[in-house]
Scaffold this active site. Structure first.
Site, mmCIF file in Angstrom:
data_model
loop_
_atom_site.group_PDB
_atom_site.id
_atom_site.type_symbol
_atom_site.label_atom_id
_atom_site.label_comp_id
_atom_site.label_asym_id
_atom_site.label_seq_id
_atom_site.Cartn_x
_atom_site.Cartn_y
_atom_site.Cartn_z
ATOM 1 N N TYR A 12 -4.014 3.170 7.505
ATOM 2 C CA TYR A 12 -5.258 2.454 7.690
ATOM 3 C C TYR A 12 -5.994 2.901 8.979
ATOM 4 O O TYR A 12 -6.208 4.147 9.064
ATOM 5 C CB TYR A 12 -4.953 0.920 7.766
ATOM 6 C CG TYR A 12 -3.972 0.267 7.005
ATOM 7 C CD1 TYR A 12 -4.245 0.434 5.500
ATOM 8 C CD2 TYR A 12 -3.014 -0.622 7.331
ATOM 9 C CE1 TYR A 12 -3.331 -0.057 4.538
ATOM 10 C CE2 TYR A 12 -1.880 -1.009 6.156
ATOM 11 C CZ TYR A 12 -2.361 -1.062 4.973
ATOM 12 O OH TYR A 12 -1.604 -1.536 4.091
ATOM 13 N N LYS A 59 0.497 3.159 -3.068
ATOM 14 C CA LYS A 59 -0.743 3.886 -3.222
ATOM 15 C C LYS A 59 -0.282 5.229 -3.555
ATOM 16 O O LYS A 59 -0.967 6.219 -4.471
ATOM 17 C CB LYS A 59 -1.750 3.730 -2.380
ATOM 18 C CG LYS A 59 -2.436 2.209 -2.460
ATOM 19 C CD LYS A 59 -3.050 1.877 -1.401
ATOM 20 C CE LYS A 59 -3.676 0.445 -1.122
ATOM 21 N NZ LYS A 59 -4.439 0.266 0.106
ATOM 22 N N TYR A 67 -2.957 -2.535 -10.675
ATOM 23 C CA TYR A 67 -2.843 -2.440 -9.214
ATOM 24 C C TYR A 67 -1.939 -3.512 -8.526
ATOM 25 O O TYR A 67 -1.120 -3.228 -7.483
ATOM 26 C CB TYR A 67 -4.371 -2.454 -8.614
ATOM 27 C CG TYR A 67 -4.397 -2.635 -7.176
ATOM 28 C CD1 TYR A 67 -4.148 -1.383 -6.379
ATOM 29 C CD2 TYR A 67 -4.741 -3.553 -6.318
ATOM 30 C CE1 TYR A 67 -4.311 -1.405 -5.072
ATOM 31 C CE2 TYR A 67 -4.762 -3.564 -4.935
ATOM 32 C CZ TYR A 67 -4.581 -2.556 -4.331
ATOM 33 O OH TYR A 67 -4.695 -2.580 -2.779
ATOM 34 N N VAL A 105 1.287 -3.996 3.639
ATOM 35 C CA VAL A 105 1.120 -4.921 4.647
ATOM 36 C C VAL A 105 2.334 -6.179 4.292
ATOM 37 O O VAL A 105 2.333 -7.155 4.837
ATOM 38 C CB VAL A 105 -0.054 -5.979 3.957
ATOM 39 C CG1 VAL A 105 -1.171 -4.941 4.718
ATOM 40 C CG2 VAL A 105 -0.137 -6.216 2.762
ATOM 41 N N SER A 123 0.785 -1.443 -0.173
ATOM 42 C CA SER A 123 -0.092 0.036 0.119
ATOM 43 C C SER A 123 0.830 1.122 -0.048
ATOM 44 O O SER A 123 0.174 2.443 -0.243
ATOM 45 C CB SER A 123 -0.955 -0.010 1.073
ATOM 46 O OG SER A 123 -1.912 -0.930 1.112
#
Length: 310
Positions: free
Chosen positions: A246, A69, A194, A264, A66
């Site tokens: 998160y 992102k 992705y 993660v 992530s």
């Protein structure tokens, strides 16, 4: 922060945090990540002059997950402008897990609340332009290669294949976005992009360098070249504060007080405006998906060096 003492302090804080690697567990829902040795812990700090300080497993490669992102969002904003991007994805934090579908179903617009949750990042991936998936991925890789100075930065094929094979929840999110009109591009191609950008492999030292470019508002520390518009860097750092950890982002903002984005695989990228970028790697995760030892290390470092921005 005393530069003479900083290397010893960094080593000491890393060693203090090692016991926390015995808490939590690795991300077993992606089989390739389940193979990682959970007791690793590395940290690197990149300073405004390009100097890198490090301790522990700072040269161990891991997939961004992530953290990537942030960089897909940068590319989408640069290619499309913020008005277009934020018509398709929101700007608000969520108290739900990063892979939750509930807000997509219950909000009237059906658009993801922010670009840092999986649904939002999939929507953002759909905005990246290119003739095919390879070209769209190259746009993300080219930016990151320039920021890190590593022209060989690439994806970990084993992680990519593992992630693609086990991504039923992400497929559900993507098809819901397509059905709602949020995702305007091909679902499978967008998901492939992705999975690939989440599988980009880095070290804590490279993550620290990425964080320093954001800390410098989008300017490369070694050359002075602007690679990210200042407003885009500001938007990304704001998302890191509000949504980057998160659904533990509020707690992290209080305890650590610096913009950060976790993944993660155990990585965390932190940025202290105009002062430093920090990269952490500790694959043992808490129940919210953040590195247990990594969060503790950043908390101790922030207190020792007075890094909090609030």
């Amino acid at each position: 922060m005393d530069l003479k003492q900083a290397p010893d302090q960094l080593e000491q804080i890393r060693n203090q945090s090692l016991e926390f690697t015995y808490m939590g567990s690795v991300a077993s829902y992606i089989p390739e990540l389940a193979k990682v040795e959970r007791h690793q812990l590395g940290v690197a700090v990149c300073l405004p002059d390009g100097t890198i300080l490090s301790a522990g497993d700072a040269d161990v490669p891991f997939s961004m997950q992530s953290i990537s992102k942030i960089f897909s969002l940068i590319v989408a904003l640069c290619q499309n402008g913020k008005d277009y991007v934020f018509r398709h994805v929101g700007k608000e934090p969520t108290g739900d897990p990063f892979n939750s579908i509930i807000k997509l179903e219950t909000t009237e617009s059906h658009k993801p609340l922010n670009p840092m949750i999986n649904a939002g990042a999939i929507a953002v991936a759909g905005m990246i332009r290119g003739a095919n998936v390879d070209e769209r991925l190259d746009a993300v890789l080219a930016l990151m290669r320039k920021m890190t100075g590593n022209p060989h930065l690439s994806i970990n094929q084993a992680v990519y294949c593992s992630e693609k094979k086990t991504a039923d929840r992400n497929r559900a999110l993507a098809w819901f976005l397509k059905d709602s009109g949020i995702l305007e591009t091909d679902v499978e191609e967008t998901l492939d992009l992705y999975f690939r950008h989440c599988s980009i492999e880095v070290t804590a030292k490279e993550v620290a360098t990425l964080g320093m470019v954001l800390a410098a508002d989008g300017i490369l520390v070694n050359t002075g070249e602007r690679v990210i518009p200042e407003e885009v860097a500001r938007i990304c750092k704001t998302f890191m504060v509000t949504c980057g950890m998160y659904n533990a982002s509020g707690e992290f903002a209080i305890d650590v007080g610096i913009p950060a984005k976790s993944g993660v695989a155990g990585g965390i990228m932190a940025t202290v405006p105009q002062r430093m970028g920090i990269g952490v790697f500790g694959p043992s995760l808490d129940e919210k998906g953040n590195s247990v030892a990594g969060v503790k290390l950043l908390e101790l470092l922030s207190k020792e060096w007075k890094l909090g921005i609030f």
